[in-house]
Motif scaffolding. Structure first.
Motif, PDB file in Angstrom:
ATOM      1  N   THR A 198       0.849  -1.199   0.000  1.00 10.54           N
ATOM      2  CA  THR A 198       0.000   0.000   0.000  1.00 10.54           C
ATOM      3  C   THR A 198       0.879   1.241   0.000  1.00 10.54           C
ATOM      4  OG1 THR A 198      -1.673  -1.171   1.300  1.00 10.54           O
ATOM      5  CG2 THR A 198      -1.861   1.225   1.168  1.00 10.54           C
ATOM      6  N   ALA A 199       0.512   2.201  -0.831  1.00  7.71           N
ATOM      7  CA  ALA A 199       1.175   3.502  -0.848  1.00  7.71           C
ATOM      8  C   ALA A 199       0.193   4.564  -0.381  1.00  7.71           C
ATOM      9  CB  ALA A 199       1.672   3.831  -2.252  1.00  7.71           C
ATOM     10  N   TYR A 200       0.743   5.599   0.240  1.00  8.59           N
ATOM     11  CA  TYR A 200      -0.052   6.733   0.709  1.00  8.59           C
ATOM     12  C   TYR A 200       0.526   8.014   0.113  1.00  8.59           C
ATOM     13  CZ  TYR A 200      -1.325   3.227   4.201  1.00  8.59           C
ATOM     14  OH  TYR A 200      -1.746   2.067   4.823  1.00  8.59           O
ATOM     15  N   TYR A 201      -0.350   8.986  -0.126  1.00  8.11           N
ATOM     16  CA  TYR A 201       0.092  10.285  -0.616  1.00  8.11           C
ATOM     17  C   TYR A 201      -1.045  11.283  -0.410  1.00  8.11           C
ATOM     18  CZ  TYR A 201      -2.822   9.672  -4.793  1.00  8.11           C
ATOM     19  OH  TYR A 201      -3.891   9.500  -5.640  1.00  8.11           O
ATOM     20  N   THR A 202      -0.727  12.555  -0.570  1.00  9.94           N
ATOM     21  CA  THR A 202      -1.755  13.591  -0.518  1.00  9.94           C
ATOM     22  C   THR A 202      -1.390  14.740  -1.434  1.00  9.94           C
ATOM     23  OG1 THR A 202      -3.148  14.883   1.003  1.00  9.94           O
ATOM     24  CG2 THR A 202      -0.788  15.028   1.339  1.00  9.94           C
ATOM     25  N   ASP A 203      -2.373  15.521  -1.780  1.00  9.74           N
ATOM     26  CA  ASP A 203      -2.183  16.873  -2.295  1.00  9.74           C
ATOM     27  C   ASP A 203      -2.624  17.771  -1.148  1.00  9.74           C
ATOM     28  OD1 ASP A 203      -2.431  19.402  -3.404  1.00  9.74           O
ATOM     29  OD2 ASP A 203      -3.207  18.678  -5.314  1.00  9.74           O
ATOM     30  N   THR A 204      -1.678  18.468  -0.524  1.00  8.72           N
ATOM     31  CA  THR A 204      -1.991  19.226   0.684  1.00  8.72           C
ATOM     32  C   THR A 204      -3.062  20.285   0.436  1.00  8.72           C
ATOM     33  OG1 THR A 204       0.237  18.813   1.535  1.00  8.72           O
ATOM     34  CG2 THR A 204      -0.980  20.594   2.566  1.00  8.72           C
TER      35      THR A 204
END
Length: 296
Positions: free
Chosen positions: A161-167
């Motif tokens: 699983t990978a996690y990321y965001t656009d703040t």
């Protein structure tokens, strides 16, 4: 209601950085590394001796990854470079956004496969100007586009699983990935929706339990979420604009946190001596050392 713990740690480095970011740790040398992105600096702190070195860079850079005992990978506004640790010599490795001088690198991390996920953004945080890329031995694959401020790139301990965001959007995303390559194998889904929260989802790391430790920009804290997205607890940090955590120590059982003073005056805030400093959170964690970037 999640418990908020007062700061019980210490200042690792009191240098006030305009934009402290991208911390990582090399267990082989017991050395923490991080950037002052806007100041074009790479900071090195040998934890055993306390010896601090600041390396001037010819560009804005934001991510460092170990390759081997002699080399590191640096992600910068001009692409990816190999860095000789002993001399600081830089050799171009790959471009992830050729012909886009208005962008720079931001958050990124190496997957267990040895591939890098690297995010980019406009130098003035223009809406949708950046993206997130997968880089394996210099081969670049676009993962997500129309990203304004990429952050929170990290991976579950089993690499699935990978996690990321656009703040700017402020939703922490989760996506299934191939553990052998680090490439997505499904569509992303929302894990944490903080779109109504004034605090920004900034950098994150994932521990051995699968919990996500997230720096909260503007809130002076690090939040710990479960793999299901539940907020478990918060830890206060003296630097209001908390940017990114990193597991440090031979057993990855401590948490370093960077911060920034950039933009505080514009926001009507009065920075004090600790804004932009680098901290040890002062708690015991069950962390994972960052993986090395793999060159075939």
């Amino acid at each position: 209601m999640a418990t908020t713990h007062p700061f019980s740690g210490k200042i690792l480095d009191e240098t006030a950085l305009q934009l402290g970011e991208g911390p990582t740790y090399d267990a082989a040398t017991d050395t923490a590394w991080w950037f002052n992105i806007l100041g074009k600096e790479l900071h090195e702190l040998q934890l055993t001796s306390g010896r601090k070195t600041v390396h001037k860079l010819p560009f804005m850079a934001s991510v460092l990854a170990r390759i081997d005992d002699e080399r590191q990978l640096i992600a910068s506004e001009h692409g990816l470079f190999l860095r000789q640790i002993a001399t600081g010599e830089l050799t171009h490795h790959a471009d992830f956004e050729p012909g886009m001088p208005g962008n720079r690198s931001n958050d990124g991390r190496v997957h267990a496969s040895g591939a890098l996920w690297i995010g980019t953004m406009g130098k003035s945080a223009e809406d949708g100007a950046g993206g997130i890329y997968h880089v394996a031995n210099g081969t670049v694959t676009t993962l997500f586009d129309n990203i304004s401020i990429p952050n929170s790139i990290c991976f579950s301990p089993n690499g699935t699983t990978a996690y990321y965001t656009d703040t700017k959007v402020n939703r922490l995303m989760s996506v299934a990935v191939d553990p052998a390559t680090g490439l997505p194998i499904a569509k992303p889904s929302i894990l944490v929706d903080a779109s109504d929260d004034e605090a920004g989802i900034d950098g994150s790391v994932c521990d051995k339990n699968g919990d996500i430790w997230n720096a909260k920009w503007g809130a002076g804290s690090v939040a710990r979420y479960s793999a299901s997205g539940q907020l478990l607890e918060r830890y206060s940090v003296p630097g209001l604009q908390t940017t990114c955590p990193a597991f440090i120590g031979k057993n990855a059982d401590r948490l370093l946190v960077t911060s920034a003073f950039d933009g505080m005056a514009d926001a009507g805030l009065a920075p004090d001596a600790l804004q932009g400093a680098t901290f040890d959170l002062g708690i015991e964690v069950n962390g994972v050392h960052d993986f090395a970037y793999r060159l075939s």
